[in-house]
Scaffold this motif. Structure first.
Motif, PDB file in Angstrom:
ATOM      1  N   ARG A 176       1.859   6.300  -6.900  1.00 25.69           N
ATOM      2  CA  ARG A 176       0.620   6.618  -7.611  1.00 25.69           C
ATOM      3  C   ARG A 176       0.322   5.599  -8.708  1.00 25.69           C
ATOM      4  O   ARG A 176       0.041   5.954  -9.858  1.00 25.69           O
ATOM      5  CB  ARG A 176       0.678   8.043  -8.168  1.00 25.69           C
ATOM      6  CG  ARG A 176       1.059   9.061  -7.105  1.00 25.69           C
ATOM      7  CD  ARG A 176       1.211  10.445  -7.670  1.00 25.69           C
ATOM      8  NE  ARG A 176      -0.090  10.997  -8.017  1.00 25.69           N
ATOM      9  CZ  ARG A 176      -0.264  11.934  -8.939  1.00 25.69           C
ATOM     10  NH1 ARG A 176       0.746  12.402  -9.623  1.00 25.69           N
ATOM     11  NH2 ARG A 176      -1.470  12.386  -9.187  1.00 25.69           N
ATOM     12  N   GLY A 200      -3.275   4.353  -5.951  1.00 26.46           N
ATOM     13  CA  GLY A 200      -2.645   3.770  -4.780  1.00 26.46           C
ATOM     14  C   GLY A 200      -3.315   2.529  -4.252  1.00 26.46           C
ATOM     15  O   GLY A 200      -3.096   2.175  -3.102  1.00 26.46           O
ATOM     16  N   GLN A 259       0.729   3.912  -3.033  1.00 26.44           N
ATOM     17  CA  GLN A 259       0.344   5.306  -2.784  1.00 26.44           C
ATOM     18  C   GLN A 259       1.475   6.268  -3.140  1.00 26.44           C
ATOM     19  O   GLN A 259       1.255   7.289  -3.787  1.00 26.44           O
ATOM     20  CB  GLN A 259      -0.057   5.492  -1.321  1.00 26.44           C
ATOM     21  CG  GLN A 259      -1.433   4.906  -1.027  1.00 26.44           C
ATOM     22  CD  GLN A 259      -1.719   4.802   0.465  1.00 26.44           C
ATOM     23  OE1 GLN A 259      -1.187   5.558   1.265  1.00 26.44           O
ATOM     24  NE2 GLN A 259      -2.556   3.860   0.835  1.00 26.44           N
ATOM     25  N   ARG A 302       0.131  14.199  -4.486  1.00 29.04           N
ATOM     26  CA  ARG A 302      -1.305  14.160  -4.318  1.00 29.04           C
ATOM     27  C   ARG A 302      -1.724  15.263  -3.344  1.00 29.04           C
ATOM     28  O   ARG A 302      -1.082  15.462  -2.316  1.00 29.04           O
ATOM     29  CB  ARG A 302      -1.695  12.799  -3.764  1.00 29.04           C
ATOM     30  CG  ARG A 302      -3.159  12.547  -3.762  1.00 29.04           C
ATOM     31  CD  ARG A 302      -3.404  11.116  -4.096  1.00 29.04           C
ATOM     32  NE  ARG A 302      -2.639  10.246  -3.180  1.00 29.04           N
ATOM     33  CZ  ARG A 302      -3.187   9.209  -2.566  1.00 29.04           C
ATOM     34  NH1 ARG A 302      -4.459   8.931  -2.737  1.00 29.04           N
ATOM     35  NH2 ARG A 302      -2.470   8.433  -1.807  1.00 29.04           N
ATOM     36  N   ASN A 343       0.821  -1.202   0.000  1.00 29.14           N
ATOM     37  CA  ASN A 343       0.000   0.000   0.000  1.00 29.14           C
ATOM     38  C   ASN A 343       0.863   1.263   0.000  1.00 29.14           C
ATOM     39  O   ASN A 343       0.553   2.239  -0.682  1.00 29.14           O
ATOM     40  CB  ASN A 343      -0.943   0.009   1.210  1.00 29.14           C
ATOM     41  CG  ASN A 343      -2.280  -0.633   0.886  1.00 29.14           C
ATOM     42  OD1 ASN A 343      -3.152   0.004   0.312  1.00 29.14           O
ATOM     43  ND2 ASN A 343      -2.417  -1.913   1.215  1.00 29.14           N
TER      44      ASN A 343
END
Lengths: 367, 367
Positions: free
Chosen positions: A264, A341, A261, B16, A257
């Motif tokens: 991206r 993500g 993230q 982000r 994860n």
């Protein structure tokens, strides 16, 4: 001549002949944290004798190294820290000492650094057996030798009974990053391949067994080990490894994860490809735990360019810490407007599910 | 446009847009140590926001720096660690956070290093108020800014209620030693002069007051502060400082014993020259404590060549942390056959007594 007293004379700097100090107490008491003679005796008896290097033995408040020696190994310094509060202190496959050295060595190695020097700071609960400390120090030194690092500076604190749980260990570490390497959680690219170096969840399952929360006869041991040798072998064949992290608390799911993230991208796992030991899988089914979230202490997750995957896998399988290395997934681009993500798993039964970050506490004090 | 959301776009690396995560819990729970989302939120809310630097904010498991930037500051790397278990967490003149940064900065500075980077590893007892953590992190950052260091890497562990006492903090630190400096406990030479930078025992006395073991109206505050600025000023006028150490646990007496033993000399103190605040002296008399053994957290002991003493004193007194600097003793040779490594005090009444290393525990959990 007394042959029990070892005398080391450095040229030009004669030392006093003194028998090594020995702690006579069976248990640690508050005086061992006072800064005075009792503390010095404990440090000399337990830590200086186990870690066995002249930098620590000088008992200055800091270790000092020539920068030129570091620069010979790379162009960047890496610095990390971890505290270890694992319960119980001893478990199948390791103890808090093996964990404290492996964990910090691994945190350095996963950025492409050659781990060199570690610190060791202990917080001891009054009443802890001195022999427990000796065993932990011996474990630390055994792993330090295996990983090729030296424990060069330290600190000892003692707190009253009931103010800590037996023993906490902090290790900080420094290493030098190889010149040709650039690893970051932000570097995963569509098309990359996700690799792990072996069976998942062994450490978490071993702690459960050690706590007797699980009555299993199965031979489950922690995978606790230093990974710097394996990582050096991987970087030798592929300096372009994109992402690399050891999958400790939170397990492989949490690492993936973070990669997804930070980079991206979307990561797709293949459930049938996950290397799981049968007893660990069984334990997880009984307890309703997901092995993707179980802690490991000798497992890494690597994201590598597809064209290098086979070479990396071959190099890994030639190393004792990578024999069961496997490709477990791939990196995909995020479609325009799709959520970034995400980690998605292709399940054994042909469906797919989202593998989220760990929410809540799976197992406290796993490391 | 939402002006509560700060967006930082680095060239070529769009991030982000995400509101900073905020912990809603009032108290820390076990999930905050799990390695999952709750831990990440706690770290971002409390530590990343307080320590405010891009290296930490990247949330990799290690901080990385160019060796060339370090080599520009000196030729040797210094590395140290200390855990802090002080009770209570907050006391007059400081808290566990000011202590954790000052203490490790000082351990680097006393070997002639410019402190640069610190780690911060916390062990938190379940139930600790998140606001307490925020206050401690703010204190750490205040002292880090004062000392010119950055807190660049960290670790967070949470243990069950009753398995730790509120909060323990470990800081490791790295710095670069100035090229022209060679400081060691072994360097004291007959004829050298012993200097301290001010009043002794303030930290130990402040902790006693904070524990209400001492009902005193007197204004006693911990001397907790970073000493790297003062030490830089001393080294600027005298790079040949022989010995230098901060006098924490075990006090000035313990440091002097270590100097005397390592250098195989005798150190003679002048009791009338010891800088003592009246309320601290009074408290010691009431409690039967010797201020020479009381902990300090902003006091150093320096051994300097006699011909440089006046220059060093003048430089110290010009610095806020050295205004009450004083010569407290001299270094003597050991006569043939006499016991080495003694510290002897010339008392106010004309006698003399041996100042031994601290034996036993004076005050537990002083730092």
């Amino acid at each position: 001549m007394n042959d029990r007293v070892a005398v080391s004379i450095e040229p030009g700097e004669p030392r006093r002949v003194r028998p090594p100090r020995r702690v006579n107490d069976v248990a640690v008491n508050l005086a061992h944290g006072s800064g005075g003679r009792a503390m010095r005796d404990l440090i000399e008896d337990v830590f200086v004798s186990a870690f066995d290097n002249p930098t620590l033995a000088a008992l200055e408040d800091q270790a000092v190294f020539a920068l030129a020696d570091l620069a010979a190994r790379g162009d960047r310094l890496a610095f990390t820290t971890d505290s270890y509060v694992v319960d119980p202190l001893f478990f199948p496959g390791g103890d808090i000492g093996t964990l404290a050295v492996s964990g910090t060595v691994n945190d350095l190695a996963v950025c492409g650094a050659t781990p060199l020097y570690l610190s060791c700071a202990v917080v001891i609960e009054e009443g802890l057996a001195v022999d427990v400390l000796r065993r932990v120090a011996a474990s630390m030194q055994r792993i330090a030798l295996e990983a090729g690092v030296a424990i060069v500076t330290g600190d000892t604190k003692v707190v009253e009974r009931g103010c800590a749980d037996k023993l906490f260990v902090n290790t900080a570490g420094i290493g030098v990053v190889r010149r040709d390497v650039s690893i970051s959680a932000r570097n995963a690219r569509p098309g990359d391949v996700v690799i792990v170096n072996g069976f998942l969840g062994d450490h978490g399952a071993a702690i459960l067994v050690a706590r007797q929360q699980l009555a299993l006869d199965a031979d489950i041991k922690s995978d606790c080990c230093p990974l710097n040798g394996l990582i050096a072998a991987m970087l030798d064949v592929c300096p372009r490894i994109h992402c690399l992290r050891d999958a400790t608390r939170g397990g492989v799911a949490t690492v993936l994860n973070e990669f997804a993230q930070s980079s991206r991208v979307r990561i797709r796992l293949d459930e049938t490809a996950l290397p799981l030991r049968e007893p660990v899988q069984g334990a997880c089914e009984i307890l309703g735990l997901d092995p993707l979230y179980l802690a490991n202490e000798g497992k890494l997750v690597a994201v590598v360019p597809a064209d290098a995957a086979q070479q990396v896998l071959t190099a890994m399988r030639a190393h004792p810490a990578g024999r069961e290395a496997a490709v477990i997934g791939t990196v995909e681009a995020c479609d325009e407007g799709a959520e970034e993500g995400l980690v998605v798993m292709q399940t054994t039964f042909g469906g797919q599910r989202i593998v989220d970050m760990l929410v809540g506490e799976q197992l406290p004090r796993i490391c």
